[in-house]
Each structure stands twice: as structure tokens, then as C-alpha cells.
Scaffold this active site. Structure first.
Site, PDB file in Angstrom:
ATOM      1  N   ASN A 164     -10.654 -29.760  44.309  1.00 15.15           N
ATOM      2  CA  ASN A 164      -9.077 -28.629  43.266  1.00 15.15           C
ATOM      3  C   ASN A 164     -10.195 -27.044  43.683  1.00 15.15           C
ATOM      4  OD1 ASN A 164      -8.094 -27.092  42.171  1.00 15.15           O
ATOM      5  ND2 ASN A 164      -7.599 -28.706  40.698  1.00 15.15           N
ATOM      6  N   ARG A 188      -6.481 -30.511  46.261  1.00 18.75           N
ATOM      7  CA  ARG A 188      -5.462 -30.558  46.022  1.00 18.75           C
ATOM      8  C   ARG A 188      -4.736 -29.225  47.053  1.00 18.75           C
ATOM      9  NH1 ARG A 188      -4.265 -28.440  39.371  1.00 18.75           N
ATOM     10  NH2 ARG A 188      -2.565 -28.825  39.827  1.00 18.75           N
ATOM     11  N   HIS A 240       3.281 -28.834  39.702  1.00 21.43           N
ATOM     12  CA  HIS A 240       2.013 -29.672  38.468  1.00 21.43           C
ATOM     13  C   HIS A 240       2.487 -31.188  39.382  1.00 21.43           C
ATOM     14  CE1 HIS A 240       1.979 -26.806  35.174  1.00 21.43           C
ATOM     15  NE2 HIS A 240       0.891 -26.580  35.423  1.00 21.43           N
ATOM     16  N   ARG A 265       1.858 -16.186  31.786  1.00 21.27           N
ATOM     17  CA  ARG A 265       3.191 -15.489  32.722  1.00 21.27           C
ATOM     18  C   ARG A 265       4.080 -16.085  31.611  1.00 21.27           C
ATOM     19  NH1 ARG A 265       1.748 -20.694  36.448  1.00 21.27           N
ATOM     20  NH2 ARG A 265      -0.158 -20.807  36.451  1.00 21.27           N
ATOM     21  N   GLU A 284      -5.345 -35.679  37.044  1.00 20.69           N
ATOM     22  CA  GLU A 284      -4.543 -35.184  38.789  1.00 20.69           C
ATOM     23  C   GLU A 284      -5.322 -35.914  39.667  1.00 20.69           C
ATOM     24  OE1 GLU A 284      -4.349 -31.501  36.319  1.00 20.69           O
ATOM     25  OE2 GLU A 284      -2.243 -31.601  37.093  1.00 20.69           O
TER      26      GLU A 284
END
Ligand code: ADP
Length: 393
Positions: A9, A92, A180, A240, A378
Site C-alpha cells: 500500500n 492497493r 474505501h 477534509r 484491507e
């Protein structure tokens, strides 16, 4: 020599990796390099054991690139991290556009297609590709598989993916992609362990990490999600802003004369929990603070989550279960409790003691909605995808 799958990742300043046995099962080793570009540090763990990291990786040059780090990492796998033999790599990759609805073996055509998607995710996709290219350079024969954060959402009805923009823009790909997806896929895969047949019902998953989004699932497939064309949409996040009146962006550009880079920085880096509190983007800091601004940032976070959950419930025509996951969802009983209490109108009743203790299920016996806390994974999804692609080959 143990044959392993390497999961990677690659972020802008970090490289997370893990090794999984090819035959199946959990990770043999997990590690990460953080601070790439400033002060790189490597850490690795095998189970609970923290691995000794000696030269050459302990003396990471300040200008170490992803390529350099991956080359050293592969060398190390063959030597002192016992003797692991990677037989495939799973990456990923943030954006798979409309084309990639599942994992893809990376060949020249796929590599080009991923490059073509860079404009859709300019902050992340280039780093993901840097990881792919680094492995191609130092181990060209190693099969590499891309696993996308967007793929899980491609099962959504068309309306859930559309903006009310002129049709030509929709046709050229300005749609809600959602992100996600690897996290949601993991949660979908373990839901039956928690809910039995109820796993096929109307489930809202709240992935609340540094980035945060919701996914509305039915039949363990994505029906709607709160992130849209970019990972800026939907929930309020650490830095964010989440959903925003698009007119504000025009105002900042036209009336305040801000440069696009400055607006970009404002929306991605200076807003959210950090912007509202003026203190921190980390929920732990805000929970520990006794200032009015920190309290208001938390209030807004939970209020916005409640509004977005309402939208997801509308997309599903009701809700049978809500799952909390990722850093905040998994670890903050306070935020879980507040968001779940805001769902009283949907029939949710919180068992406060169960929530405080971090129990997997924290709904009261009379709750109409199951409330769950499930850690996400993940990397496990990436490893399993690699096994399937390799097995099918
Ligand atoms: P990422 O989104 O980068 O994968 P995580 O899912 O690990 O990150 O989420 C990281 C965030 O989780 C941190 O910024 C912090 O706000 C939050 N967090 C982690 N632990 C706690 C905790 N015990 N209480 C509240 N928030 C926490």
C-alpha cells in the site's frame, strides 16, 4: 523457504506491506516505512514480535524513494526476515475507474489503463503506480495484481452513481466512484459471522479513519456511498471538509481570488476536524481537549454523520444494522455512541456498557437496529484477491 504473497500500500509518504502465506491464513509479517521524503523509518512485526531491523534498512537515506525501498525490502525478504519467497504482489490502487470492477493482473495494457486514471486521483494513484513500477524494475517476473478502492461500488444502481450534471459529463466519467472499497469488502465478507442471515439485509458501514465514508449495503453489495468523484465528498473528516456547496468553491476562486492550489489545500488539508477545532485533525486530541472549539468540531462531526446516515437509510429504505470501523469507528466509544444515539429515529438503542467495553455488538435488546464494531482488514482482502487471481490463472 516459505512462499508468500506480498501486499503493498504505497502512499505519498508511507509504504505499508504485509506477507501472507500463499496457501491461506493470516499475515506472517506486517510492516511499514513512514516518513518517506523526510525522515524514513521502517518498522516490522511478526505476530507480537517486533523485528530487529538492521542495515541496510535501518540507515534509510532521507531521499529514499519507493523504488529504492522496495528493492531493499525484497532483498531483505530473502535474507534476515527468515526466508520468504514472494510469488505474487497485491497492490492497493485507489482508482479503477468504471472499467475495473474487481482485481486485475497488471500487464502492459492494465498499467497504461491505471496511468490514464491518474487525473481522477492525482494525489494517490501516482504513488500506487510507483510501487508497481518499483517491483517491475527489481523483480520483473513477479506477477502483480491491482486491487481497487473503487471496485466494490460498481454494483450500485446507476442513479446512485450519477450527479445532476449535463449528460455529456456523466458519459465522460464524472460520476460517484466511491472509495474505501477494500475495507467495505472485508466487512461484507465477515458480516455473516456477526449477523447470520441478517448480513444480507440493509446494512450501513461507517468507515471512520483519517478519511471517512459510509457505505449502504444490501445483499452485502454496495448500493450507495458517501464519497463521490473524489475522496473529498460526504462525511466531515480529519482534514477534509466533506460535502460542500459547490458555490463555495466558486466564491473562493472568483470573489476571494484564491489560486486553485490554495483552494485545494484548504479543502483537503485545512478543513474538517482540524479546520473547525483549530487544534488537531486527530479525534483523540479533540476528545482530550476541553475547549469550546473542540467540542463544536465533535458536534459537527456527529451531526454530519447523522445526516449522511439518514441519506444512506433512504437509499436502502430503512436500516437493519450499522457497523463502525477504522481508527475512530473502532476505538472511540464516545463517537460511536453519539452517532448511534442520533439514529434513535431509526429504532437504534445503544447498550452503553457494551459500547464502552468495545464489545462487537453494542445494541440494547430492544434495539430495532443491530449496532456493531468490527475491525477492518484491507490487506487480508488484497491477499485473498491475489490468491483468487493466481488460482484462476
Ligand atoms: P487511516 O484512515 O489513515 O487508515 P485509521 O483508520 O487508523 O487511519 O484512523 C486514524 C484516526 O483514527 C486517527 O487520526 C484518530 O483520529 C483516530 N483514532 C485512533 N484511535 C483513536 C481513539 N482511541 N480514539 C479516538 N480516535 C482515534
Amino acid at each position: 523457504m516459505t512462499e508468500v504473497i506480498l501486499t503493498a500500500n504505497s502512499g505519498s509518504s508511507s509504504l505499508k506491506f504485509a506477507l501472507y502465506p500463499v496457501a491461506g491464513g493470516g499475515p506472517l509479517l506486517k510492516g511499514e516505512v513512514t516518513g518517506i521524503g523526510s525522515a524514513p523509518v521502517l518498522s516490522a512485526r511478526r505476530g507480537r514480535e517486533v523485528l530487529e531491523v538492521t542495515t541496510p534498512l535501518d540507515a534509510l537515506p532521507v531521499d529514499a524513494t519507493h523504488e529504492w525501498l522496495i528493492a531493499r525490502l525484497l532483498e531483505r525478504l530473502h535474507s534476515s526476515f527468515v526466508t520468504y519467497q514472494p510469488v505474487a504482489v497485491g497492490h492497493r490502487v485507489v482508482h479503477g475507474g468504471r472499467e475495473f470492477t474487481g482485481p486485475a493482473l497488471i500487464d502492459g495494457r492494465v498499467r497504461d489503463a491505471l496511468e490514464a486514471l491518474v487525473p481522477l486521483a492525482p494525489l494517490h494513484q501516482p504513488h500506487n503506480l510507483a510501487g508497481v513500477d518499483a517491483i517491475t524494475q527489481c523483480a520483473p517476473d513477479l506477477p502483480q495484481i491491482a486491487c481497487f478502492d473503487t471496485s466494490f461500488h460498481r454494483t450500485q444502481p446507476k442513479l446512485a452513481q450519477m450527479f445532476a450534471l449535463p449528460r455529456a459529463l456523466t458519459d465522460e466519467g464524472i460520476i460517484r466512484y466511491g472509495f474505501h472499497g477494500l475495507s467495505y469488502e472485508y466487512i461484507a465478507s465477515v458480516l455473516p459471522e456477526y449477523l447470520g442471515e441478517g448480513a444480507e439485509g440493509r446494512v450501513i458501514v461507517a468507515h471512520l479513519g483519517n478519511g471517512a465514508s459510509l457505505c449502504a449495503m444490501r445483499g452485502r453489495r454496495s448500493m450507495a456511498t458517501s464519497m463521490g468523484f473524489t475522496a473529498l465528498d460526504g462525511l466531515m473528516m480529519g482534514r477534509r471538509c466533506g460535502s460542500l456547496d459547490a458555490g463555495i468553491v466558486l466564491h473562493l476562486l472568483e470573489q476571494k481570488g484564491m489560486a486553485t492550489e490554495a483552494v485545494h489545500h484548504l479543502l483537503y488539508r485545512e478543513s474538517g476536524l482540524l479546520g473547525v477545532s483549530g487544534i488537531s485533525n486527530d479525534m483523540r486530541d479533540l476528545e482530550a481537549s476541553n475547549t469550546a472549539e473542540a467540542a463544536e468540531a465533535i458536534d459537527l462531526y456527529c451531526y454530519r454523520a447523522g445526516m449522511e446516515i439518514g441519506g444512506m437509510a433512504a437509499a436502502l429504505g430503512g436500516v437493519d444494522a450499522v457497523v463502525f470501523t477504522a481508527g475512530i469507528g473502532q476505538h472511540s466509544a464516545m463517537i460511536r455512541g453519539r452517532i448511534a444515539q442520533g439514529m434513535a429515529w431509526l429504532g437504534a438503542v445503544v447498550d452503553e456498557a457494551a459500547n464502552e467495553s468495545g464489545a462487537a455488538a453494542f445494541h440494547a435488546v430492544d434495539s430495532k437496529v443491530a449496532l456493531l464494531t468490527i475491525p477492518t482488514d484491507e490487506e487480508a482482502v488484497i491477499a485473498e484477491a491475489v490468491r483468487q487471481v493466481m488460482g484462476a490463472g
